[in-house]
Design a protein around this motif. Sequence first.
Motif, PDB file in Angstrom:
ATOM      1  N   ALA A  50      22.489   1.696 -15.308  1.00 37.60           N
ATOM      2  CA  ALA A  50      21.340   2.563 -15.594  1.00 37.60           C
ATOM      3  C   ALA A  50      21.705   3.868 -16.313  1.00 37.60           C
ATOM      4  CB  ALA A  50      20.582   2.860 -14.299  1.00 37.60           C
ATOM      5  N   PRO A  51      22.827   4.539 -15.976  1.00 38.97           N
ATOM      6  CA  PRO A  51      23.099   5.829 -16.629  1.00 38.97           C
ATOM      7  C   PRO A  51      23.274   5.731 -18.143  1.00 38.97           C
ATOM      8  CG  PRO A  51      24.450   5.563 -14.662  1.00 38.97           C
ATOM      9  CD  PRO A  51      23.805   4.242 -14.921  1.00 38.97           C
ATOM     10  N   ILE A  92      20.704   3.275 -10.270  1.00 38.13           N
ATOM     11  CA  ILE A  92      19.348   3.460 -10.798  1.00 38.13           C
ATOM     12  C   ILE A  92      18.895   4.914 -10.706  1.00 38.13           C
ATOM     13  CG2 ILE A  92      18.182   2.919  -8.605  1.00 38.13           C
ATOM     14  CD1 ILE A  92      16.070   1.419 -10.310  1.00 38.13           C
ATOM     15  N   ASN A  93      19.434   5.660  -9.733  1.00 36.41           N
ATOM     16  CA  ASN A  93      19.028   7.061  -9.624  1.00 36.41           C
ATOM     17  C   ASN A  93      19.857   7.987 -10.515  1.00 36.41           C
ATOM     18  OD1 ASN A  93      21.271   6.659  -8.008  1.00 36.41           O
ATOM     19  ND2 ASN A  93      20.519   7.907  -6.304  1.00 36.41           N
ATOM     20  N   ARG A  94      20.566   7.410 -11.479  1.00 32.90           N
ATOM     21  CA  ARG A  94      21.179   8.196 -12.546  1.00 32.90           C
ATOM     22  C   ARG A  94      20.551   7.852 -13.905  1.00 32.90           C
ATOM     23  NH1 ARG A  94      27.324   7.873 -12.871  1.00 32.90           N
ATOM     24  NH2 ARG A  94      26.948   9.626 -14.290  1.00 32.90           N
ATOM     25  N   ALA A  95      19.522   7.017 -13.878  1.00 34.71           N
ATOM     26  CA  ALA A  95      18.809   6.665 -15.107  1.00 34.71           C
ATOM     27  C   ALA A  95      17.882   7.803 -15.521  1.00 34.71           C
ATOM     28  CB  ALA A  95      17.999   5.386 -14.888  1.00 34.71           C
ATOM     29  N   VAL A 103      14.055  10.358  -8.707  1.00 38.00           N
ATOM     30  CA  VAL A 103      13.380   9.061  -8.764  1.00 38.00           C
ATOM     31  C   VAL A 103      11.946   9.255  -8.291  1.00 38.00           C
ATOM     32  CG1 VAL A 103      13.339   6.691  -7.886  1.00 38.00           C
ATOM     33  CG2 VAL A 103      15.531   7.810  -8.390  1.00 38.00           C
ATOM     34  N   SER A 104      11.007   8.747  -9.065  1.00 38.71           N
ATOM     35  CA  SER A 104       9.603   8.960  -8.739  1.00 38.71           C
ATOM     36  C   SER A 104       9.200   8.221  -7.473  1.00 38.71           C
ATOM     37  CB  SER A 104       8.715   8.494  -9.898  1.00 38.71           C
ATOM     38  OG  SER A 104       8.768   7.076 -10.011  1.00 38.71           O
TER      39      SER A 104
END
Length: 358
Positions: A66-67, A110-113, A157-158
């Motif tokens: 993701a990043p 995913i929380n670095r996207a 992250v939303s």
Amino acid sequence: MAVAQKMDIMEIDISEIPEVIQMAINLKEAGEDINLLFHGSPGIGKTQSIFSSLQKAGYTTRLLGAPTMDPVDIGGFPMINVEEKTTGWAPPTALVCPPGEKLAIFVDEINRASTMVQNSLLSMFQERRVRDFKLDPSTLLIAAANREQDDVGLQQVSRAMNNRFIHIYVRTAITGFLKYAIGAGIHPAILGSLKFRPDLLNPAYDDSSTEAKKEAQKWKNEKAFPTPRAWETVSKLMNKGTPNRNMLTAMVAGTIGYGPTIEVMAYWDALNSLPSIDSIFLNPDTAKLPEEPSQCYAVSIAIARRMDDENLERGIQYLKRMGLEYNVLTVKETIRKNEKLVHTNAYLNWAIEFDGKF
């Protein structure tokens, strides 16, 4: 409910990841889709465990980092239909299931996207589609994330994204790591060291107690620190690296830091002062015995890895001299590795002799 109590019921050991993934597969086969998001500190082996679990389950697995992704990596690329004079979107190869196969899409970190990439992923995780492209019904969706407290450059992250997942919090415990390490060929010096110093497994990210948090702060500005991933690297150095002790020590210290290096190199030296495993099998009645408990444990694991139907009897001869605890530990681990050995005369005789003691 206190935060610590909440985490107790939400956490699993990393060794349980395959079981959780199998639950998702079972639901998929029953026609139900769920999305799993595994949270855990860096270096504990989340990515490797998830990837290997999917492969063993027969899935063609596409790993998306993701990043480094752009929105086009999910949304696809514009294409022109000349005949119809329209435009559309060509889906990325990573989202297309090969004919006759089962596909798993694994979005790591995913929380670095970026926010734009996260927005591109929303419909994939909810509707199983991206723009006009619908995922194959066999497709399994899984993601992994680092913890917010680990200071690794995370993006917000939303709530919409979070609500699309079942959140699984992964920890690494010494028992689970040792079980994995024995089967993975991790060097006996590391096993012996961690068996008696479990606090060295992952101290930089351990927040299980007030003392552990204080210890973790000491590692905050260090470039080299111990994690399960780092210990695996040390094992590679010890198994196949340089025989030059000074060089080996420098490389180990450059992987896990000064203090843990002193510990593990002491075990390495002690093991090297003992007879080789080959000499133990050649002279089981006279080969030198280890003296320290940590040495006994490391030698036991080394023997278990080498015992087979040809040398099992000789190995057991040596183990009887080591005492009941290490005798039973080693034979049980040998059988776990190769269950066919339970049918050998050497094992049957051992089982009769030690009946009721294990």
